[in-house]
Design a protein around this motif. Structure first.
Motif, short mmCIF file in Angstrom:
data_model
loop_
_atom_site.label_atom_id
_atom_site.label_comp_id
_atom_site.label_asym_id
_atom_site.label_seq_id
_atom_site.Cartn_x
_atom_site.Cartn_y
_atom_site.Cartn_z
N ALA A 94 0.85 -1.19 0.00
CA ALA A 94 0.00 0.00 0.00
C ALA A 94 0.88 1.24 0.00
N ARG A 95 0.39 2.29 -0.66
CA ARG A 95 1.13 3.56 -0.70
C ARG A 95 0.14 4.69 -0.53
N GLU A 96 0.50 5.64 0.31
CA GLU A 96 -0.35 6.82 0.49
C GLU A 96 -0.61 7.46 -0.87
N GLY A 97 -1.85 7.87 -1.08
CA GLY A 97 -2.25 8.47 -2.35
C GLY A 97 -2.87 7.47 -3.31
N ASP A 98 -2.61 6.18 -3.11
CA ASP A 98 -3.20 5.15 -3.97
C ASP A 98 -4.65 4.88 -3.57
N ILE A 99 -5.41 4.31 -4.49
CA ILE A 99 -6.80 3.92 -4.19
C ILE A 99 -6.79 2.75 -3.22
N ALA A 100 -7.56 2.87 -2.16
CA ALA A 100 -7.67 1.82 -1.15
C ALA A 100 -8.72 0.80 -1.61
N GLY A 105 -13.21 3.93 -4.38
CA GLY A 105 -12.38 4.99 -4.96
C GLY A 105 -11.69 5.90 -3.96
N ALA A 106 -11.93 5.71 -2.66
CA ALA A 106 -11.21 6.51 -1.65
C ALA A 106 -9.72 6.18 -1.73
N ARG A 107 -8.93 7.13 -1.32
CA ARG A 107 -7.47 6.95 -1.35
C ARG A 107 -6.91 6.93 0.07
N TYR A 108 -5.72 6.28 0.18
CA TYR A 108 -5.01 6.30 1.45
C TYR A 108 -4.47 7.72 1.67
N LEU A 109 -4.88 8.35 2.76
CA LEU A 109 -4.31 9.63 3.16
C LEU A 109 -3.08 9.39 4.03
#
Length: 144
Positions: A94-100, A105-109
């Motif tokens: 997982a990487r911040e900014g990617d779609i979770a 469609g929410a993204r990892y903050l």
């Protein structure tokens, strides 16, 4: 013979195979800050001072969170979770900014330090995006 992988300071992840830690223990470098981040585009490097504490399971798999640096990296997408399987190639989970996954469609903050038990990785994340509010911006992810 037991297998252990440990963090040395905040700059390198090493491997040791021995029944006890001793002067004769053989250490092998696994990852070093300033080098290519595994599973990410070329030029994205593990940030010096950004390697987190690794977690190791009984099979020798490793998971850790690290900051990355390089072209296009900002504070909105620098946090990344990596898995180093006991066999096979390391990869980003997982990487911040990617779609979770599973969020529409929410993204990892922001992503937390991960845990690893019996080959399963778990971490919490704060989410951002359309429809995300303070009432639904926290999530727990686990896999595989």
């Amino acid at each position: 013979m037991t297998t252990s992988r440990v963090s040395v300071g905040a700059v390198a992840l090493c491997f040791c195979a021995a029944t006890a830690f001793a002067a004769s223990t053989r250490w092998e470098l696994q990852i070093l800050s300033g080098t290519q981040a595994p599973g990410l585009p070329a030029g994205l490097l593990l940030q010096s001072g950004g390697l987190g504490t690794p977690h190791v399971d009984s099979a020798g798999n490793i998971v850790f969170r690290s900051l990355v640096t390089g072209p296009g990296v900002t504070t909105s997408n620098d946090g990344t979770i990596f898995v180093f399987p006991a066999t096979g190639s390391p990869f980003a989970v997982a990487r911040e900014g990617d779609i979770a996954p599973g969020t529409g469609g929410a993204r990892y903050l922001a992503i937390s330090a991960p845990l690893l038990v019996n080959g399963r990785v778990a971490f919490t994340a704060t989410l951002t995006g359309t429809g995300v509010t303070t009432a639904n911006n926290q999530a727990l992810f686990a896999g595989p």
